[in-house]
Each structure stands twice: as C-alpha cells, then as structure tokens.
Design a protein around this motif. Structure first.
Motif, mmCIF file in Angstrom:
data_model
loop_
_atom_site.group_PDB
_atom_site.id
_atom_site.type_symbol
_atom_site.label_atom_id
_atom_site.label_comp_id
_atom_site.label_asym_id
_atom_site.label_seq_id
_atom_site.Cartn_x
_atom_site.Cartn_y
_atom_site.Cartn_z
ATOM 1 N N PHE A 1 14.360 11.993 -10.663
ATOM 2 C CA PHE A 1 13.931 13.236 -11.301
ATOM 3 C C PHE A 1 13.770 13.075 -12.819
ATOM 4 O O PHE A 1 12.853 13.663 -13.417
ATOM 5 N N ALA A 2 14.637 12.305 -13.474
ATOM 6 C CA ALA A 2 14.504 12.106 -14.915
ATOM 7 C C ALA A 2 13.186 11.411 -15.243
ATOM 8 O O ALA A 2 12.523 11.748 -16.237
ATOM 9 N N PHE A 3 12.790 10.456 -14.418
ATOM 10 C CA PHE A 3 11.520 9.772 -14.656
ATOM 11 C C PHE A 3 10.356 10.749 -14.557
ATOM 12 O O PHE A 3 9.417 10.697 -15.364
ATOM 13 N N ARG A 4 10.406 11.653 -13.619
ATOM 14 C CA ARG A 4 9.301 12.601 -13.466
ATOM 15 C C ARG A 4 9.275 13.634 -14.581
ATOM 16 O O ARG A 4 8.212 14.122 -14.947
ATOM 17 N N VAL A 5 10.431 13.962 -15.128
ATOM 18 C CA VAL A 5 10.457 14.824 -16.312
ATOM 19 C C VAL A 5 9.767 14.122 -17.482
ATOM 20 O O VAL A 5 8.929 14.707 -18.178
ATOM 21 N N MET A 6 10.117 12.842 -17.693
ATOM 22 C CA MET A 6 9.516 12.082 -18.790
ATOM 23 C C MET A 6 7.999 11.954 -18.622
ATOM 24 O O MET A 6 7.233 12.217 -19.561
ATOM 25 N N VAL A 7 7.560 11.571 -17.431
ATOM 26 C CA VAL A 7 6.130 11.393 -17.190
ATOM 27 C C VAL A 7 5.397 12.730 -17.261
ATOM 28 O O VAL A 7 4.287 12.818 -17.823
ATOM 29 N N ARG B 1 0.830 -1.209 0.000
ATOM 30 C CA ARG B 1 0.000 0.000 0.000
ATOM 31 C C ARG B 1 0.865 1.261 0.000
ATOM 32 O O ARG B 1 0.663 2.180 0.803
ATOM 33 N N VAL B 2 1.825 1.295 -0.904
ATOM 34 C CA VAL B 2 2.752 2.429 -0.942
ATOM 35 C C VAL B 2 2.102 3.608 -1.654
ATOM 36 O O VAL B 2 1.288 3.432 -2.573
ATOM 37 N N PRO B 3 2.432 4.809 -1.247
ATOM 38 C CA PRO B 3 1.909 5.989 -1.942
ATOM 39 C C PRO B 3 2.685 6.254 -3.222
ATOM 40 O O PRO B 3 3.760 5.696 -3.446
ATOM 41 N N LEU B 4 2.142 7.114 -4.057
ATOM 42 C CA LEU B 4 2.859 7.609 -5.228
ATOM 43 C C LEU B 4 3.531 8.919 -4.833
ATOM 44 O O LEU B 4 2.860 9.877 -4.434
ATOM 45 N N THR B 5 4.830 8.956 -4.923
ATOM 46 C CA THR B 5 5.588 10.159 -4.558
ATOM 47 C C THR B 5 5.667 11.071 -5.773
ATOM 48 O O THR B 5 6.380 10.790 -6.735
ATOM 49 N N LEU B 6 4.916 12.167 -5.718
ATOM 50 C CA LEU B 6 4.927 13.112 -6.827
ATOM 51 C C LEU B 6 6.226 13.905 -6.849
ATOM 52 O O LEU B 6 6.799 14.153 -7.909
ATOM 53 N N PHE B 7 6.675 14.316 -5.659
ATOM 54 C CA PHE B 7 7.921 15.074 -5.556
ATOM 55 C C PHE B 7 8.570 14.758 -4.213
ATOM 56 O O PHE B 7 7.893 14.506 -3.213
ATOM 57 N N ALA B 8 9.901 14.769 -4.228
ATOM 58 C CA ALA B 8 10.665 14.596 -2.991
ATOM 59 C C ALA B 8 12.116 14.954 -3.282
ATOM 60 O O ALA B 8 12.509 15.111 -4.454
ATOM 61 N N ILE C 1 13.316 15.883 -25.283
ATOM 62 C CA ILE C 1 13.609 15.931 -23.850
ATOM 63 C C ILE C 1 13.120 14.661 -23.162
ATOM 64 O O ILE C 1 13.804 14.081 -22.311
ATOM 65 N N ALA C 2 11.910 14.211 -23.545
ATOM 66 C CA ALA C 2 11.362 12.990 -22.947
ATOM 67 C C ALA C 2 12.206 11.769 -23.300
ATOM 68 O O ALA C 2 12.419 10.881 -22.457
ATOM 69 N N VAL C 3 12.694 11.701 -24.544
ATOM 70 C CA VAL C 3 13.555 10.576 -24.943
ATOM 71 C C VAL C 3 14.836 10.569 -24.121
ATOM 72 O O VAL C 3 15.270 9.508 -23.630
#
Length: 461
Positions: free
Chosen positions: A320-326, A263-270, A367-369
C-alpha cells in the motif's frame, strides 16, 4: 524481549519519520536559495532579494529541526541497536563520520555567514556561502544514502568472526543500489520543495496577497516540476529494475506477487492475505506488470512463495505504501501538465480550481517521501543488512521498561518541540515575503533571519 524489540523498531521508525521530512525539505530549499540569490546578483531586482530572505527564514527553522532530530536518531545505534554497531561499525561508522567531516563542517562554516552576514560581507561572499551550504546538504545526502544503500546491497567487505571489515571502500560506497537511491532521494527532495513553494504561492494567490511574488514563485515551481517529475519517474523505473535484481523478495511484496510466473499483470489494487498467500479484490491490468518490471511482455517475476516465510517482508504496508507513492507521482504529473496548459492559455493565475489543487498538493512531496521510505525499509525486513544480518540479531536486548520510557519521552518531546517549530513556520508563511533588510546600515546588528513581523504587511492591490 520480543515486545522490547518491537517497541525499539517503532521508536526508530517514529524518530526517522520525523527526521526525514526536514532534510527532504532543506536539501531542495538550500538549492532554491542559491538559485534566488544568483538571479538577484544577475538582475539586481528587489523581488528576487525579497524572496531570498523570505525563504531563508523558512530554511533556518527547517534546517535546525533536521539537525536536532538527526542527532537524536543516531543515539539509538548505541542503545537499542548496539549489536549492529558492533558488527558493522567498521563500515557504517566511517561513512557517517565522513558526512560529519565533509557536509557538517561545510554547512557549519558557511551557515553563519549565510544567515547573519548580509550586512557584513560582500555580495559575492554571501552568495558563495549560500552555495556552500547548498553543496553541504547534497554532500550529506551522498554519505547518508551510501550508508543506507550498503545495508540494502552490501558489497566490498569481508566477515571475520561476525564482524564486517571493509575490503574495498570504493565498492562499499558505490554499492549496487547506491546510484539509484541517491538520484531518487535527491530528486524527491527537490520535488518536495517545489510543491511547497508552488502550494504556498497558490494560497497567496487565492487570498490575493503578495500577488507579484506569488506569481513568480508559482511559475518557477511549475517549470521545475514539469521538468523533474518525469525524470523522477524514469529514475524510479531504473531503481525498480535494480530492486528486482538485488532484492527480489521486496519486489514481490511491492507487487503482492505470490507465484513466480511470466506475463504477470499489474495489480492496481488488492487486499493481500499473507496467511492464505493470495490477494482478495484484486484489480489487475494484464501483461502490464511484466512490461513495467522487466521491460518485456513475457518477463518473469519471482513470487513470495519462492522465499521461506521467515525471509519475506510484511506485504500489506509495502504494497500500500508503494501505491501511495506512485499515486502521488501521477498526481504530480497531472497537475504539472494542467498547469502548463493553463499557462499557455493565460489562465494560470486566475483558475481558482487549479490554485486550490496546487495548494492541496503542498504536502504531497512529504507524504511521497515517507511512503517511499517505508517501502524501502519495511521491504528490507527481516534483514537489517540484507541477506546477512537479521534485524532481531541487531537488537541490543534493552529491557521493556527502558524502551517504553524512551519512546514515551520521544513522543512528548517531539510533540512539544516540533509542534512549536511547525507553528513558527506557519507564522513565517503567514507573514509573507516582505522587503529584505537593507545593507550597510551604520550601528545596526546583522540581519536577523528568524524574525517575524508583528503583523502581516500586505501588498497594495
């Protein structure tokens, strides 16, 4: 030695970051050209032929820069990373050779006809050449992604005296992560091209130039992203499930999960703290992490503490790279939805705020690639062959001075060569989609695909 290894990593990352941008563009652009010429053969309307020749010039430059940067990149396997070549050359060598024997030969055979044969071959032959070049780019993607995927999820091999030998080529090529990576990268290339086409069209419309052609291109780009971006989200979800199964440490770094829990949360930012093994300033959405990552509200996700410190990837760049892509993916979804609404209301070409937004999204695919590639490759660390061979063991032991000289040379040469190439692409875009060259003109040489008009010729309003 450690400094030379770090600079070798930086050098490879620098070179591949440049290289991946051009194939990501030319793969989609080749298929776009096949589409344009196919529609022109069907409709025989000048606007389709004009657009084909405009984008053909762009493709020629982008394809050439991609080939040059790819050749340079491959040399490093024999210089800075020769231990990898020695250990896994029996597998990686044939895979890369298959790319040359299939994709490169296919592209080289038909590229000349495509670029220079407009006045020398029939319509059908020219269209066939365009299709073969487009097929060649996809075949190239197949083999490159297969080789890269094998390094992430190695399969179909045996190891004798530290050397990898293929036991089943089927298992090597179609390794566990290959289908997901191939689909994800191919769709990313198509989406990248679509946003360039749409962004260029939006700029033309904002400047009231080439309006008929720009409107057609914008509609086509919008239709494509409306269909394909949601498919990419679905494929990305499947890829994430595959990563959870085969590379759990990478997934833990992507989500900055430190403890194994349900039951882990989704971390939008940290702000991940790798020393304290915790996150600062975290913004979490309860339960959503398990739902997305496991498709269950009480699904379990492994944490980084389950892995020894020397087997964890660097957390911050992956996180951080994953969050840029998403984030860019959601922006693409939003702009495609807004475009569809404006189209339905008859304001697609007059809403200047939307045109500005689409123009600003022009580089979003690139940028996403890059962000996705950083997640993939940095997230694999400290392994070059996941779970089997560490990156430090693949290093050749080249002395520091040699790496400093080669890296400096790459930076200077790339700045000059690719700076000129990008400037030339800008000139081509600024010149705009003029009239295509005529056919069968006595005494004339083949059409020159790379020529740029002396000055932009604007359409009459």
């Amino acid at each position: 030695m450690a400094d030379a290894e770090l600079l070798s990593r930086i050098q490879f990352g620098f070179v591949i970051s440049f290289h991946i941008l051009f194939p990501a563009f030319s793969i989609g652009l080749a298929s776009w050209l096949a589409f344009l010429e196919g529609v022109w053969l069907w409709k025989r309307t000048d606007i389709w032929r004009d657009l084909y020749f405009f984008w053909l010039k762009i493709f020629a430059v982008a394809f050439g820069m991609g080939v040059v940067s790819g050749i340079v990149m491959s040399f490093q396997f024999g210089t800075n990373w020769s231990n990898l070549t020695l250990a896994a050359g029996n597998i990686l060598g044939p895979l890369l050779n298959y790319e040359v024997l299939t994709a490169f030969f296919l592209e080289a055979t038909f590229l000349g006809v495509m670029l220079f044969g407009w006045r020398r071959v029939s319509h059908g032959t020219h269209f066939f050449a365009t299709c073969m070049v487009a097929l060649g780019t996809l075949v190239s993607t197949f083999w490159i992604i297969s080789a890269s995927s094998w390094m992430h999820t190695p399969a179909g091999h045996v190891i004798r005296d530290g050397i990898y030998y293929p036991e089943s080529w089927w298992a090597v090529i179609f390794n566990p992560s290959f289908p997901y990576r191939l689909a994800h990268m191919t769709l990313a290339a198509f989406i990248t091209t679509a946003f360039v086409i749409g962004g260029v069209s939006a700029i033309y419309l904002l400047r009231r130039r080439w309006e008929e052609k720009a409107q057609l291109m914008l509609k086509l780009a919008l239709v494509f992203v409306i269909i394909v971006v949601p498919i990419q989200v679905f494929v990305g979800d499947l890829h994430g499930l595959n990563v959870r199964e085969h590379q759990p440490a990478k997934l833990a770094a992507i989500e900055a999960r430190w403890e194994t829990e349900k039951r882990v949360p989704l971390t939008l930012f940290a702000w991940p703290d790798e020393v304290a093994e915790t996150n600062h300033y975290a913004v979490d959405v309860p339960y959503l992490g398990s739902l997305i990552l496991t498709h269950s509200l009480d699904g379990e996700v492994k944490g980084l503490k389950d892995f020894p410190r020397d087997q964890r990837p660097p957390v911050k760049p992956v996180f951080f790279a994953f969050r840029v892509m998403v984030g860019l993916g959601f922006a693409m979804l939003a702009i495609s939805g807004l475009g569809l609404l404006l189209w339905w209301r008859g304001r697609l070409f007059t809403a200047r705020w939307f045109l500005w937004a689409f123009a600003l999204m022009l580089p979003s695919g690139f940028i996403a690639v890059l962000a996705g590639w950083y997640v993939t490759e940095i997230g694999r660390q400290p392994w070059v062959i996941y779970g089997l061979m560490r990156t430090r063991d693949a290093f050749s032991g080249v002395d520091l001075a040699s790496v400093v000289i080669s890296l400096s040379t790459f930076v200077v040469v790339y700045a000059i060569v690719f700076g000129f190439g990008i400037w030339y692409l800008y000139r081509l875009f600024r010149a705009g989609p003029g009239s295509a060259p005529p056919r069968n003109v006595p005494g004339k040489t083949p059409a020159r695909p790379l020529s740029v008009p002396d000055a932009p010729v604007e359409e009459s309003p």
